[in-house]
Design a protein around this motif. Structure first.
Motif, PDB file in Angstrom:
ATOM      1  N   LEU A  73     -45.411   7.501   9.108  1.00 54.71           N
ATOM      2  CA  LEU A  73     -44.026   7.924   9.330  1.00 54.71           C
ATOM      3  C   LEU A  73     -43.403   7.172  10.510  1.00 54.71           C
ATOM      4  CD1 LEU A  73     -44.319  11.791   8.790  1.00 54.71           C
ATOM      5  CD2 LEU A  73     -43.238  10.125   7.270  1.00 54.71           C
ATOM      6  N   TRP A  74     -44.193   6.925  11.540  1.00 57.67           N
ATOM      7  CA  TRP A  74     -43.716   6.161  12.700  1.00 57.67           C
ATOM      8  C   TRP A  74     -43.344   4.744  12.272  1.00 57.67           C
ATOM      9  CZ3 TRP A  74     -47.112   4.231  17.339  1.00 57.67           C
ATOM     10  CH2 TRP A  74     -46.267   3.832  18.385  1.00 57.67           C
ATOM     11  N   ALA A  75     -44.212   4.129  11.464  1.00 57.63           N
ATOM     12  CA  ALA A  75     -43.938   2.773  10.979  1.00 57.63           C
ATOM     13  C   ALA A  75     -42.722   2.738  10.053  1.00 57.63           C
ATOM     14  CB  ALA A  75     -45.163   2.233  10.242  1.00 57.63           C
ATOM     15  N   ALA A  76     -42.455   3.872   9.378  1.00 57.65           N
ATOM     16  CA  ALA A  76     -41.339   3.927   8.426  1.00 57.65           C
ATOM     17  C   ALA A  76     -39.997   4.185   9.098  1.00 57.65           C
ATOM     18  CB  ALA A  76     -41.606   5.003   7.374  1.00 57.65           C
ATOM     19  N   ASP A 100     -41.150  12.771  16.339  1.00 52.59           N
ATOM     20  CA  ASP A 100     -40.855  13.375  15.039  1.00 52.59           C
ATOM     21  C   ASP A 100     -41.975  13.112  14.036  1.00 52.59           C
ATOM     22  OD1 ASP A 100     -38.472  14.434  15.885  1.00 52.59           O
ATOM     23  OD2 ASP A 100     -37.228  12.805  15.106  1.00 52.59           O
ATOM     24  N   ALA A 101     -42.562  11.921  14.091  1.00 48.57           N
ATOM     25  CA  ALA A 101     -43.651  11.580  13.171  1.00 48.57           C
ATOM     26  C   ALA A 101     -44.847  12.502  13.374  1.00 48.57           C
ATOM     27  CB  ALA A 101     -44.058  10.119  13.360  1.00 48.57           C
ATOM     28  N   VAL A 102     -45.192  12.753  14.646  1.00 52.09           N
ATOM     29  CA  VAL A 102     -46.318  13.641  14.944  1.00 52.09           C
ATOM     30  C   VAL A 102     -46.030  15.059  14.463  1.00 52.09           C
ATOM     31  CG1 VAL A 102     -47.610  14.740  16.817  1.00 52.09           C
ATOM     32  CG2 VAL A 102     -47.173  12.280  16.883  1.00 52.09           C
ATOM     33  N   ASN A 103     -44.842  15.565  14.777  1.00 53.65           N
ATOM     34  CA  ASN A 103     -44.486  16.924  14.365  1.00 53.65           C
ATOM     35  C   ASN A 103     -44.513  17.082  12.850  1.00 53.65           C
ATOM     36  OD1 ASN A 103     -43.330  18.996  16.568  1.00 53.65           O
ATOM     37  ND2 ASN A 103     -42.966  16.906  17.279  1.00 53.65           N
ATOM     38  N   HIS A 104     -43.929  16.139  12.144  1.00 53.84           N
ATOM     39  CA  HIS A 104     -43.867  16.271  10.685  1.00 53.84           C
ATOM     40  C   HIS A 104     -45.235  16.075  10.027  1.00 53.84           C
ATOM     41  CE1 HIS A 104     -39.482  15.844  11.355  1.00 53.84           C
ATOM     42  NE2 HIS A 104     -39.406  16.586  10.260  1.00 53.84           N
ATOM     43  N   SER A 105     -46.087  15.259  10.635  1.00 50.87           N
ATOM     44  CA  SER A 105     -47.437  15.115  10.073  1.00 50.87           C
ATOM     45  C   SER A 105     -48.246  16.391  10.301  1.00 50.87           C
ATOM     46  CB  SER A 105     -48.157  13.913  10.704  1.00 50.87           C
ATOM     47  OG  SER A 105     -48.366  14.102  12.086  1.00 50.87           O
ATOM     48  N   LEU A 106     -48.059  17.033  11.464  1.00 51.07           N
ATOM     49  CA  LEU A 106     -48.748  18.302  11.732  1.00 51.07           C
ATOM     50  C   LEU A 106     -48.379  19.351  10.696  1.00 51.07           C
ATOM     51  CD1 LEU A 106     -48.295  18.561  15.632  1.00 51.07           C
ATOM     52  CD2 LEU A 106     -50.434  18.094  14.409  1.00 51.07           C
ATOM     53  N   GLN A 126     -39.497   9.732   2.699  1.00 48.23           N
ATOM     54  CA  GLN A 126     -39.663  10.816   1.737  1.00 48.23           C
ATOM     55  C   GLN A 126     -40.874  10.597   0.842  1.00 48.23           C
ATOM     56  OE1 GLN A 126     -36.022  11.818  -0.322  1.00 48.23           O
ATOM     57  NE2 GLN A 126     -34.797  11.701   1.533  1.00 48.23           N
ATOM     58  N   TYR A 127     -41.097   9.346   0.410  1.00 49.63           N
ATOM     59  CA  TYR A 127     -42.260   9.071  -0.445  1.00 49.63           C
ATOM     60  C   TYR A 127     -43.573   9.257   0.325  1.00 49.63           C
ATOM     61  CZ  TYR A 127     -39.517   7.323  -4.393  1.00 49.63           C
ATOM     62  OH  TYR A 127     -38.659   7.230  -5.478  1.00 49.63           O
ATOM     63  N   ILE A 128     -43.592   8.872   1.598  1.00 49.01           N
ATOM     64  CA  ILE A 128     -44.794   9.078   2.415  1.00 49.01           C
ATOM     65  C   ILE A 128     -45.111  10.572   2.510  1.00 49.01           C
ATOM     66  CG2 ILE A 128     -45.711   8.949   4.771  1.00 49.01           C
ATOM     67  CD1 ILE A 128     -44.191   6.267   5.056  1.00 49.01           C
ATOM     68  N   ILE A 129     -44.083  11.370   2.783  1.00 48.68           N
ATOM     69  CA  ILE A 129     -44.293  12.815   2.899  1.00 48.68           C
ATOM     70  C   ILE A 129     -44.733  13.401   1.559  1.00 48.68           C
ATOM     71  CG2 ILE A 129     -43.121  15.019   3.323  1.00 48.68           C
ATOM     72  CD1 ILE A 129     -41.456  13.602   5.447  1.00 48.68           C
ATOM     73  N   ILE A 130     -44.187  12.912   0.463  1.00 53.69           N
ATOM     74  CA  ILE A 130     -44.595  13.385  -0.872  1.00 53.69           C
ATOM     75  C   ILE A 130     -46.090  13.177  -1.075  1.00 53.69           C
ATOM     76  CG2 ILE A 130     -44.457  12.888  -3.354  1.00 53.69           C
ATOM     77  CD1 ILE A 130     -41.454  12.317  -2.911  1.00 53.69           C
ATOM     78  N   PHE A 134     -48.870  16.207  -1.395  1.00 60.10           N
ATOM     79  CA  PHE A 134     -49.730  16.337  -2.576  1.00 60.10           C
ATOM     80  C   PHE A 134     -51.200  16.391  -2.172  1.00 60.10           C
ATOM     81  CE2 PHE A 134     -52.113  14.775  -6.235  1.00 60.10           C
ATOM     82  CZ  PHE A 134     -51.579  15.544  -7.259  1.00 60.10           C
ATOM     83  N   LEU A 135     -51.593  15.537  -1.218  1.00 61.76           N
ATOM     84  CA  LEU A 135     -52.977  15.550  -0.729  1.00 61.76           C
ATOM     85  C   LEU A 135     -53.305  16.872  -0.047  1.00 61.76           C
ATOM     86  CD1 LEU A 135     -53.381  11.952   0.735  1.00 61.76           C
ATOM     87  CD2 LEU A 135     -54.490  12.883  -1.300  1.00 61.76           C
ATOM     88  N   ALA A 136     -52.339  17.399   0.729  1.00 61.75           N
ATOM     89  CA  ALA A 136     -52.571  18.664   1.426  1.00 61.75           C
ATOM     90  C   ALA A 136     -52.721  19.818   0.454  1.00 61.75           C
ATOM     91  CB  ALA A 136     -51.425  18.947   2.398  1.00 61.75           C
TER      92      ALA A 136
END
Length: 485
Positions: free
Chosen positions: A201-204, A210-216, A240-244, A248-250
């Protein structure tokens, strides 16, 4: 049965100490931004840590380390309540959420990974407090109890009873013969995926914060965001695709993800729950995409992306929002309401009924028709080609019946508090399923701030029931549980 109160107190003390450590992890963010939450976070950590230490110190002379099944169920339920009560402190002391009802609701929503919020202006909350808010979901995602299981052997306390109480559904495959090794490997996988998503997310284009919070909150299938508009704040399709992918993995069994990373793909593709979970997600996404192409002028890529994001978010009970699905079409609102009852895979961080229970329910129902024609035939329910024990089938049927009953009672109780019918349906369904957004006045672009105080306490209880899969909490209400024998 006599409860081992000293060992229960020791474990609760340990959980509070862990809670205090995570509070302190938020301090560097507060100091870096030099916001007003430095002292509140420090005070909350001190109160929580000292309380945990006091519980452990008071029971330090206890020699009986035996933890029985009833002790396990009691400590899990009490653990979630204690964590939520002390987890309120950063909100209360900082003034970010000044009253106990709202603070407890937000905290319980965090630990149960529900993602329902009462905050009207998330971006105005100090960054240290927002990180704590995200961490409550990350802690609750895999289960603070499983974390405790991984380190309890050092205290001379067995962890099997805790693991059973934390995951009372159909027993997942163990990665290692010893339950502690299983817990450790699950946590390593959980941490690894969280770090991987944060970097992606950081790279995107997200900020590191924000990347850390959203990954958590993604890996916890929690859905808390640092933005008022959730993922709608970001116009980047890549984000959005990264989060999707990570949602799905989660929502996939972590043991299955572990086997996939070990390149044991046969184990993955032969897992019936994963196949159904994947095909169902694809099928619903196609239906929603085709509907959007007809009723909205979005174009194929956006229609597909919005559909896939919302479908995966609701099925996995993550609750992130990249579009307002209630504004699309009445038909789709009904579809998404039904998805609130699906849930992800067993052994994942997702809430809800779980896909495996739906499979067992439908297979047993169809087999029952055959049994009527062939009453003497033995027709066991088979999952992934293996017959499952009849007591598991009974457990699934009982769970679904109780789930429906709790849902109905919850809707009736919330409706009696002058909450309109559609909102009551949506609020109860999303709280019990640990999803986040619902329908009515608690839809994807709304929140729970307008709920009556009594309604917030009711929904917080439903969140706990859903997170611990009903039986763990409900059995504490049974007189039989408290009998000494």
């Amino acid at each position: 049965m006599k409860f081992n109160i000293p060992v229960i107190a020791q474990i609760l003390g340990l959980l509070l100490l862990i809670n205090a450590v995570f509070m302190l992890l938020c301090l560097p963010v507060s100091i870096y931004n030099w916001e007003a939450d430095i002292l509140p976070l420090t005070g909350a950590a001190a109160i929580t840590g000292l309380s945990g230490f006091a519980l452990r110190f008071a029971t330090r002379k206890n020699k009986n380390k035996e933890l029985k099944r009833k002790d396990g169920y009691l400590v899990v339920s009490l653990g979630w309540i204690f964590m939520s009560l002390f987890g309120c402190l950063p909100y209360l002391l900082s003034g970010a959420i000044p009253n106990l009802t709202d603070a407890f609701f937000e905290t319980m929503s965090g630990y149960t990974t529900t993602g329902a919020s009462i905050l009207n202006d998330i971006e105005a909350v100090p960054k240290g407090i927002l990180l704590w808010r995200s961490l409550t979901q990350w802690i609750g995602g895999m289960g603070i109890i499983v974390l405790a299981v991984a380190i309890l052997p050092f205290l001379g306390i067995g962890g099997m009873q805790l693991f059973v109480a934390e995951a009372p559904g159909i027993t997942p495959d163990k990665l290692q013969p010893r339950i502690q090794e299983t817990a450790k490997r699950l946590w390593l996988l959980y941490v690894g995926l969280t770090v991987a998503e944060a970097l992606a997310l950081w790279a995107a284009g997200m900020t590191l914060y924000d990347a850390v919070n959203h990954s958590l909150t993604t890996m916890a299938t929690g859905g808390f965001s640092t933005k008022n508009a959730s993922i709608m704040h970001y116009s980047s399709p890549l984000i959005q695709y990264i989060i999707i992918v990570f949602m799905f993995l989660a929502g996939t069994s972590f043991t299955l993800t572990y086997f996939g990373l070990k390149r044991n793909f046969q184990k993955v593709i032969k897992n019936e729950e994963f196949v159904v979970y994947t095909l169902f997600t694809v099928a619903i996404t196609i239906i929603v995409t085709l509907t959007l192409l007809i009723v909205k002028d979005y174009g194929f890529e956006r229609s597909f992306r919005d559909s896939l994001f919302q479908v995966v978010s609701i099925i996995t009970t993550t609750g992130f929002v990249s579009a307002d699905y209630t504004s699309w079409a009445s038909f789709l609102s009904v579809v998404f309401f039904i998805l609130l009852f699906v849930g992800g895979s067993a052994g994942s961080t997702a809430g809800g009924v779980k896909v495996i229970r739906h499979i067992v329910l439908f297979k047993n129902s169809f087999l029952e028709l055959k049994r009527q024609l062939h009453p003497s035939a033995v027709m066991p329910v088979r999952i992934s080609g293996k017959a499952i024990e009849q007591n598991i089938v009974f457990n699934v049927l009982a769970f679904i019946m109780i789930y429906i009953l709790v849902f109905i009672v919850g809707v009736i109780m919330l409706s009696s508090m002058n909450v309109d019918f559609s909102t009551a349906f949506g609020a109860v369904a999303t709280s019990l399923g640990n999803v986040g957004p619902g329908i009515g006045e608690v839809g994807p672009v709304d929140n729970f701030a307008g709920m009556p105080a009594a309604g917030k306490w009711l929904l917080a209880i439903l969140m706990l029931l859903g997170r611990l899969e009903l039986f763990t909490v409900l059995m504490l209400l049974s007189p039989h549980f408290w009998r000494k024998r």
